[in-house]
Design an enzyme around this catalytic site. Structure first.
Site, PDB file in Angstrom:
ATOM      1  N   HIS A 330      -4.593   8.643 -11.456  1.00 51.88           N
ATOM      2  CA  HIS A 330      -4.515   8.611  -9.996  1.00 51.88           C
ATOM      3  C   HIS A 330      -3.821   7.379  -9.455  1.00 51.88           C
ATOM      4  O   HIS A 330      -3.814   7.161  -8.239  1.00 51.88           O
ATOM      5  CB  HIS A 330      -5.901   8.662  -9.368  1.00 51.88           C
ATOM      6  N   LYS A 508      -7.309   4.974   5.757  1.00 48.88           N
ATOM      7  CA  LYS A 508      -7.254   4.998   4.301  1.00 48.88           C
ATOM      8  C   LYS A 508      -7.841   3.678   3.819  1.00 48.88           C
ATOM      9  O   LYS A 508      -8.069   2.786   4.631  1.00 48.88           O
ATOM     10  CB  LYS A 508      -5.812   5.141   3.799  1.00 48.88           C
ATOM     11  N   ARG A 509      -8.080   3.546   2.501  1.00 51.74           N
ATOM     12  CA  ARG A 509      -8.569   2.257   2.038  1.00 51.74           C
ATOM     13  C   ARG A 509      -7.578   1.155   2.408  1.00 51.74           C
ATOM     14  O   ARG A 509      -6.385   1.388   2.545  1.00 51.74           O
ATOM     15  CB  ARG A 509      -8.806   2.295   0.512  1.00 51.74           C
ATOM     16  N   LYS A 514      -0.600  -0.186   0.703  1.00 53.30           N
ATOM     17  CA  LYS A 514      -0.617   0.847   1.750  1.00 53.30           C
ATOM     18  C   LYS A 514      -0.028   0.328   3.068  1.00 53.30           C
ATOM     19  O   LYS A 514       0.239   1.076   3.981  1.00 53.30           O
ATOM     20  CB  LYS A 514      -2.037   1.358   1.970  1.00 53.30           C
ATOM     21  N   THR A 616      -3.901  12.045   0.323  1.00 51.82           N
ATOM     22  CA  THR A 616      -4.410  13.367   0.676  1.00 51.82           C
ATOM     23  C   THR A 616      -4.709  13.442   2.174  1.00 51.82           C
ATOM     24  O   THR A 616      -4.732  14.532   2.737  1.00 51.82           O
ATOM     25  CB  THR A 616      -5.680  13.722  -0.135  1.00 51.82           C
ATOM     26  N   LYS A 620      -4.202  16.429   5.261  1.00 50.48           N
ATOM     27  CA  LYS A 620      -5.183  16.814   6.286  1.00 50.48           C
ATOM     28  C   LYS A 620      -4.558  16.751   7.675  1.00 50.48           C
ATOM     29  O   LYS A 620      -4.718  17.665   8.494  1.00 50.48           O
ATOM     30  CB  LYS A 620      -6.420  15.906   6.206  1.00 50.48           C
TER      31      LYS A 620
HETATM   32  C1  26W Z   1     -10.892   0.526 -12.053  1.00 51.71           C
HETATM   33  C2  26W Z   1     -10.952   0.524 -10.620  1.00 51.71           C
HETATM   34  C3  26W Z   1     -10.342   1.702  -9.972  1.00 51.71           C
HETATM   35  C4  26W Z   1     -10.938   2.229  -8.894  1.00 51.71           C
HETATM   36  C5  26W Z   1     -10.396   3.322  -8.273  1.00 51.71           C
HETATM   37  C6  26W Z   1      -9.187   2.258 -10.466  1.00 51.71           C
HETATM   38  C7  26W Z   1      -8.651   3.345  -9.852  1.00 51.71           C
HETATM   39  C8  26W Z   1      -9.240   3.884  -8.767  1.00 51.71           C
HETATM   40  C9  26W Z   1      -8.659   5.110  -8.133  1.00 51.71           C
HETATM   41  C10 26W Z   1      -7.644   5.728  -9.028  1.00 51.71           C
HETATM   42  C11 26W Z   1      -8.080   4.870  -6.808  1.00 51.71           C
HETATM   43  C12 26W Z   1      -7.800   6.138  -6.059  1.00 51.71           C
HETATM   44  O1  26W Z   1      -8.648   6.648  -5.374  1.00 51.71           O
HETATM   45  N1  26W Z   1      -6.560   6.635  -6.145  1.00 51.71           N
HETATM   46  C13 26W Z   1      -6.091   7.638  -5.216  1.00 51.71           C
HETATM   47  O2  26W Z   1      -6.286   8.940  -5.746  1.00 51.71           O
HETATM   48  C14 26W Z   1      -5.945   9.923  -4.787  1.00 51.71           C
HETATM   49  C15 26W Z   1      -6.301  11.277  -5.362  1.00 51.71           C
HETATM   50  O3  26W Z   1      -5.458  11.591  -6.423  1.00 51.71           O
HETATM   51  C16 26W Z   1      -4.487   9.821  -4.408  1.00 51.71           C
HETATM   52  O4  26W Z   1      -4.200  10.765  -3.398  1.00 51.71           O
HETATM   53  C17 26W Z   1      -4.155   8.430  -3.913  1.00 51.71           C
HETATM   54  O5  26W Z   1      -2.758   8.295  -3.709  1.00 51.71           O
HETATM   55  C18 26W Z   1      -4.634   7.388  -4.915  1.00 51.71           C
HETATM   56  O6  26W Z   1      -4.485   6.079  -4.392  1.00 51.71           O
END
Ligand code: 26W
Length: 768
Positions: A330, A508-509, A514, A616, A620
């Site tokens: 992701h 968004k976060r 971003k 995502t 929406k």
């Molecule tokens: C290890 C810490 C950590 C925490 C969260 C690593 C990675 C994450 C996630 C991968 C972050 C995340 O939520 N990524 C988002 O995933 C969405 C669903 O696929 C995408 O639409 C977003 O672009 C992406 O930032």
């Protein structure tokens, strides 16, 4: 099943009497919420027996996060009894909407967790046997408030409202063993109702408890009583969701959480297979597992361990794993790819570590080039590499993202195993994200094309010939949604937004990539432009932000402070009051999103090209008839393909341009050539804003100084962004503009999570 009002009210009354010694007229909101939910759960609705009853191959979606939001409205809608329950409650003087106060189940950070929630809903609605497996955190993502413009975090005690939608399944409890501690894992099952199709899948969340029933000597922990200490430690594992989004922090408790959930899930499944007399070597005929990013990847060595404990050889076990596991990536951010210290894993989970070593040895024995292909290197375990080496399929979440995985992030692996890599572009469930959050718009669409689009979003393209007809009603509905959001914001944030303003939204976060900063700087640019007369007739616009920052992410928190300072400056200036308003809403979450998404006029998707895997919320907004102001990044690229780039507002450097520019990028030159930009930047250091903590100064430095100033090319894209943004705001309100909005809705079919889970089912899971 037909809804019987009398029966339902009798059930609710009975539960109120039994659980709370109260009745329908005296019950508190919380009591009523629990009784209504339980009445639905105990009615024949939550009937798991039909669909979870085996016979069919199932997929387990292993995820550290499920961002479910509020269950009650969605559940009632999917069961087809939303209006009926509302009517039943109204008949006794109660208001279903009072449950708007119920806390969200915020057991996730952002996109990855919400995607998991959408996929569960869509799979159930498509009748696909998909179950979620994760952790029942005692506290979800922190609650955010602002104090003097700074983010403050409080514990999210979501269980305060009770958890009437789950059942504790004592008989499925298992023991999870760490080197220093054994804990009992008890599952809580939440039904996932398909949309009016009678299907009930399961979200199984594990809770950690002491192996021995709780022992009050735990309070003697200080005296060094080891048993008591174990009890104490065991309960801690599920205490809290890690609030990091995209940054890896190598905390042992997090490793414990990851192992805890996958070990419990796999033990439970293997035990059931054995009890049914199944051959474990054929596990893949009954199950497969989707690893949602690297967080659950430790499931691979755990299954290797379990299968060998059951008598399989390493090679046999490896064969099973290579058929059951699949891996979704992701994010390409290096700091988010999980790596664990070998010693840490070896210490905590010696038997599991041995299996990781087994994988590394197997890889070496294949004669692969060790400089390119490794799982363990220099005392570090690379979880993504472990996943790619073993998994059957590896997928990215949007076309552009999968291409970057193939050509950059995992290039060597892709060249080795090209057949493993697939793209599945993300999707959202149109039930929660249109039917539920925007019912009047949904009804308008129904009037034109019927209701087939509810379960087949491609159908929504059929509104195209009706767009001209729909424009007046669409505007009325949007205005109504904006009025409601403005009232909510007034009540919760204390900021007044005139409803005739354009609602320009970025939710968004909070992350530097971003680029909320880009948006912030543009507001200052407009502000000073209006003040000095260089910008005239500015279209009245409210800039609405919503975002949580990871508590340890200094720059992200500084950006929140900066935007809150801008809001204070702008909102208290009478001269610009007719044109500008800025608000950063507190505690942005799924429920807030439902209110915001249907009321937005502009969807800001402005990440540096190549950084946002998919996004995502962009989908929406699109579905709800909002144009995108964005870069060619993530799913924006496919949104343009579907809707036509002429119906979006695209700006900025592309991925290829970013790659070349980054090599000789020098932002000071850009600032030198753009006095208006410099003016906006200077507010961080010239005393415009209070900054006792010095965080705005640090922000300024991050853009202008150091080894890699402005890593995310904010200043590079600024001029183009402002140009396109102004063009958008000036287009607003024309017939062409409203037509663009509805063309976006009509083109959103591809972005249904129904389509996405169907692709997973066909290409990866092989389930029906
Ligand atoms: C290890 C810490 C950590 C925490 C969260 C690593 C990675 C994450 C996630 C991968 C972050 C995340 O939520 N990524 C988002 O995933 C969405 C669903 O696929 C995408 O639409 C977003 O672009 C992406 O930032």
């Amino acid at each position: 099943m037909t809804f019987e009002r009398k029966q339902f009210l009798a059930d609710v009354g009975r539960i109120l009497a039994a659980d709370y010694a109260t009745d329908l007229s005296r019950a508190t909101r919380k009591e009523l919420y629990n009784a209504v939910s339980k009445a639905v759960m105990q009615g024949a609705y939550a009937d798991w027996s039909k669909t979870s009853a085996g016979g069919k191959k199932r997929c387990g979606y292993f995820s550290a996060e499920f961002l479910m939001g509020r269950a009650i409205f969605n559940n009632l809608m999917n069961l087809g009894i939303l209006e009926e329950v509302e009517g039943a409650l109204a008949s006794v003087g109660q208001d279903l909407n009072a449950f708007e106060e119920v806390e969200d189940a915020a057991l996730g950070n952002g996109g990855l967790g919400r995607l998991a929630a959408c996929y569960l809903e869509s799979a159930a609605s498509k009748g696909l046997p998909l179950d979620g497996y994760g952790i029942r955190y005692r506290y979800g993502l922190f609650r955010q408030t602002f104090v003097d413009g700074y983010q403050h975090e409080e514990g999210d005690d979501w269980l305060r409202w009770g958890d009437p939608w789950s059942v504790r399944v004592e008989r499925d409890a298992v023991t999870v063993r760490f080197a220093d501690l054994s804990v009992r894992a008890v599952p809580y099952d939440t039904p996932i109702f398909g949309y009016r199709n009678g299907v009930v899948n399961t979200l199984r969340l594990w809770s950690s408890e002491p192996v021995q029933p709780f022992d009050f000597s735990a309070f003697n922990e200080m005296k060094g009583d080891s048993k008591a200490k174990e009890n104490f430690e065991a309960t801690k594992i599920c205490d809290v969701l890690y609030p990091n989004d995209n940054t890896m922090v190598g905390k042992m408790l997090r490793l414990r959480q990851q192992y805890f959930m996958v070990s419990a899930s796999l033990q439970d499944i293997v035990r059931k297979q054995k009890a049914a007399g199944k051959d474990l070597l054929a596990l893949d005929s009954d199950y497969c597992f989707q690893l949602n990013d690297t967080h659950p990847v430790i499931a691979i060595p755990e299954l290797l361990r379990i299968l060998q404990q059951e008598g399989c050889t390493f090679e046999e076990a490896f064969g099973v794993c290579s058929r059951v596991f699949n891996f979704t990536n992701h994010t390409i951010m290096a700091e988010a790819l999980e790596k664990w210290d070998s010693l840490a894993i070896a210490d905590l989970l010696p038997d599991v570590y041995e299996q990781i070593v087994g994988c590394q040895k197997r890889l070496e024995n294949e004669g692969l080039d060790g400089s390119k292909f490794y799982i363990i290197r220099e005392g570090t375990v690379h979880m993504a590499n472990l996943a790619i080496y073993v998994a059957a399929k590896v997928n990215g979440v949007a076309e552009i993202h999968t291409n970057i995985l193939k050509t950059e992030t995992f290039r060597d692996w892709y060249e080795l195993y090209p057949e493993k890599f697939v793209n599945i572009t993300n999707g959202i469930t149109p039930r929660r994200w249109l039917l539920l959050n925007n019912p009047r718009f949904a009804r308008l669409i129904d009037e034109k094309i019927g209701t087939k689009w509810h379960t087949d979003l491609k159908e929504i393209r059929k509104i195209k010939p009706h767009i001209a007809d729909m424009l007046p009603s669409f505007q009325v509905i949007k205005a109504e949604n904006k009025r409601k959001l403005a009232a909510y914001i007034k009540e919760h944030e204390g900021v007044e937004i005139p409803e005739n303003f354009i609602f320009d939204v970025q939710v968004k976060r909070l992350h530097e990539y971003k680029r909320q900063m880009l948006n912030a700087l543009s507001i200052l640019y407009f502000y000073y432009g209006i003040k000095d007369g260089s910008i005239t007739d500015f279209p009245p616009t409210a800039f609405i932000f919503g975002a949580k920052a990871a508590p340890g992410y200094y720059m992200a928190k500084a950006i929140i402070k900066f935007i809150n300072e801008i809001a204070k400056l702008v909102n208290s200036d009478e001269e610009v009051a007719p044109y500008l308003r800025v608000v950063f809403v507190q505690n942005y979450n799924v429920s807030y999103a439902e209110k915001i998404v249907c009321a937005a006029d502009v969807s800001e998707q402005i990440s540096m090209a190549g950084m946002e895997a998919s996004g995502t919320s962009n989908m929406k907004f699109m579905l709800n008839g909002t144009v995108t102001l964005g870069t060619m990044d993530g799913a924006n690229v496919e949104i343009c393909e579907e809707a036509g780039a002429e119906n979006e507002y695209i700006f900025g450097a592309t991925v290829d341009e970013v790659a070349t520019i980054k090599r000789f990028y020098w932002p000071l030159e850009i600032i030198g050539q753009n006095p208006a930009l410099k003016r906006a930047l200077d507010t961080m250091i010239d005393g415009t804003f209070s900054d006792e903590a010095g965080s705005l100064k640090k922000l300024h430095e991050s853009l202008t100084a150091g080894h890699t100033p402005d890593r995310y090319l904010v200043l590079l894209d600024f001029a183009d962004y402002v140009r396109v943004k102004e063009e958008l705001l000036r287009d607003y309100g024309t017939e062409e503009f409203w037509t663009k909005c509805l063309l976006n809705t009509s083109a959103a079919g591809k972005f249904s999570a129904d389509r996405a889970v169907s692709e997973y089912a066909k290409l990866i899971w092989h389930i029906k």
